[in-house]
Design an enzyme around this catalytic site. Structure first.
Site, PDB file in Angstrom:
ATOM      1  N   SER A  41       6.854  -0.754  -2.661  1.00  0.00           N
ATOM      2  CA  SER A  41       6.725  -1.139  -1.255  1.00  0.00           C
ATOM      3  C   SER A  41       5.250  -1.476  -0.999  1.00  0.00           C
ATOM      4  O   SER A  41       4.365  -0.914  -1.645  1.00  0.00           O
ATOM      5  CB  SER A  41       7.208  -0.020  -0.340  1.00  0.00           C
ATOM      6  OG  SER A  41       6.132   0.814   0.008  1.00  0.00           O
ATOM      7  N   VAL A  43       2.743  -1.071   1.319  1.00  0.00           N
ATOM      8  CA  VAL A  43       1.681  -0.129   1.710  1.00  0.00           C
ATOM      9  C   VAL A  43       1.485   0.930   0.615  1.00  0.00           C
ATOM     10  O   VAL A  43       0.364   1.278   0.258  1.00  0.00           O
ATOM     11  CB  VAL A  43       1.986   0.516   3.079  1.00  0.00           C
ATOM     12  CG1 VAL A  43       0.895   1.514   3.456  1.00  0.00           C
ATOM     13  CG2 VAL A  43       2.094  -0.554   4.154  1.00  0.00           C
ATOM     14  N   CYS A  44       2.610   1.420   0.050  1.00  0.00           N
ATOM     15  CA  CYS A  44       2.525   2.414  -1.026  1.00  0.00           C
ATOM     16  C   CYS A  44       1.782   1.835  -2.227  1.00  0.00           C
ATOM     17  O   CYS A  44       0.971   2.508  -2.859  1.00  0.00           O
ATOM     18  CB  CYS A  44       3.914   2.850  -1.479  1.00  0.00           C
ATOM     19  SG  CYS A  44       4.881   3.594  -0.172  1.00  0.00           S
ATOM     20  N   THR A  45       2.087   0.586  -2.541  1.00  0.00           N
ATOM     21  CA  THR A  45       1.452  -0.037  -3.701  1.00  0.00           C
ATOM     22  C   THR A  45      -0.056  -0.101  -3.504  1.00  0.00           C
ATOM     23  O   THR A  45      -0.834   0.251  -4.398  1.00  0.00           O
ATOM     24  CB  THR A  45       2.034  -1.453  -3.914  1.00  0.00           C
ATOM     25  OG1 THR A  45       3.435  -1.319  -4.161  1.00  0.00           O
ATOM     26  CG2 THR A  45       1.385  -2.153  -5.083  1.00  0.00           C
ATOM     27  N   MET A  48      -1.543   3.503  -3.754  1.00  0.00           N
ATOM     28  CA  MET A  48      -1.610   4.010  -5.118  1.00  0.00           C
ATOM     29  C   MET A  48      -2.639   3.230  -5.947  1.00  0.00           C
ATOM     30  O   MET A  48      -3.339   3.795  -6.774  1.00  0.00           O
ATOM     31  CB  MET A  48      -0.224   3.968  -5.783  1.00  0.00           C
ATOM     32  CG  MET A  48       0.807   4.880  -5.122  1.00  0.00           C
ATOM     33  SD  MET A  48       0.287   6.628  -5.062  1.00  0.00           S
ATOM     34  CE  MET A  48       0.552   7.006  -3.333  1.00  0.00           C
TER      35      MET A  48
END
Lengths: 165, 179
Positions: A41, A43-45, A48
């Protein structure tokens, strides 16, 4: 969501299809738990990828970062390979979200972990926690400030049994 | 709330004086396509705001995704050491797809830099420590990827199109700077 001062619940989760990791494996080091919604996703990418890029900042504090999301271990593996992530991701897959629920950061409506951060001190106690809104990447500043705070605490003399609080 | 650490200061590359009321800081990567778009927006904002704006740029090379980002940042710093930081900065963003060492050399020649010094600086990675310092600043300030903007010391949430940034800066100008 679990707050500072609480004991960090113990758990062990798969990090690859045939390996498990547990925070207790890193006892003696501060552990940073970064719960996130989903591999791939946007924002998660970004979140991280930034953590991966600045991993040396966390290592300078002696800290171990663990990413946690409900995706399966194979999905985590593909995600980490694609973005060359420099820290382990744990799979909160079976029972789904079990660990996220124990930390109080499971988003049952979405069926995913919330974007929660925990800094666990060397003794397994939560020193700092933060829940970011779903669409907002929190960055690493809160984590690094909390780790800075741990350094200051541990350099103070530890309270002895019998000391007045 | 994530704030810029350390605050914008004389060690930064600045467009405009620090005494100006609006400070806009970008953490960016010369090989990042979104930063390429942001560059056009920042230039338009600089024209619109004139002497109200002090713009600063800090390096945040995303080395995994962008193999030439770090050496391009080093080239900009090396040009800066010869008084041509912004000229090189603009050339790098104008041609983001050509950031390999031979291209960087061509830009340096175009700017009339002392080539012996430029090449030696790149080979010795003389400005790597400064770039790492920028990366550290980004980490402790809460950079969330590239580009990340700070307006008067506070991280800008939301999109970085012209209207969004202008609205955020106009609002920020009504309050004292956080840093």
């Amino acid at each position: 969501m679990l707050q500072p001062g609480a004991r960090a619940p113990e758990f062990a989760l798969k990090t690859t299809p045939d390996q498990t990791l547990a925070p207790v494996d890193f006892r003696g080091k501060p552990v940073v738990l970064a719960f996130y919604q989903a591999d791939w996703s946007p924002v998660c990418t970004e979140q991280m990828a930034v953590y991966s890029l600045i991993i040396d900042e966390l290592r300078a504090h002696g800290a171990q970062l663990l990413g946690i999301a409900c995706d399966g271990a194979w999905c985590h593996l593909a995600f980490a390979r694609h973005y060359e992530l420099s820290f382990p991701r744990l799979s909160d897959f079976e029972p789904k979200g079990g660990v996220s629920r124990r930390y109080g950061c499971y988003d049952a409506a979405e069926g995913m972990s919330g974007r929660a951060l925990f800094v666990v001190d060397c003794d397994g106690q939560i020193a700092w926690s933060y829940l970011s809104p779903t669409g907002i990447n929190p960055g690493a500043d809160g984590i690094l400030a909390a780790l800075d705070g741990l350094g200051k605490l541990s350099s103070r003399p530890r309270p002895q049994e019998g000391d007045r609080p | 709330m994530s704030t810029l650490k350390p605050p914008l200061g004389p060690r930064d590359h600045l467009r405009g004086e620090l005494s100006r009321p609006i400070h806009l800081v970008e953490f960016g990567d010369f090989e990042c396509p979104l930063c390429g778009q942001a560059q056009i927006v920042v230039q338009a904002l600089a024209r619109a705001l004139g002497d109200q704006l002090c713009f600063g740029f800090r390096n945040f090379p995303v080395v995994g995704a962008h193999p030439n980002a770090q050496i391009a940042a080093e080239a900009a710093e090396a040009a800066g050491d010869q008084g041509k930081y912004w000229e090189m900065h603009d050339l790098l963003f104008d041609d983001q797809h050509a950031l390999e060492v031979p291209h960087l050399g061509r830009y340096a020649e175009q700017l009339g830099l002392d080539m012996h010094r430029f090449v030696a600086d790149l080979q010795a990675h003389r400005f790597l420590e400064k770039i790492r310092g920028d990366l550290h600043s980004g980490a402790i300030s809460g950079v969330v990827g590239t580009p990340t903007f700070f307006i008067n010391g506070i991280r800008h949430e939301g999109p970085f199109d012209f209207d969004s940034l202008l609205a955020a800066m106009t609002l920020a100008a009504r309050f004292p700077r956080a840093g």
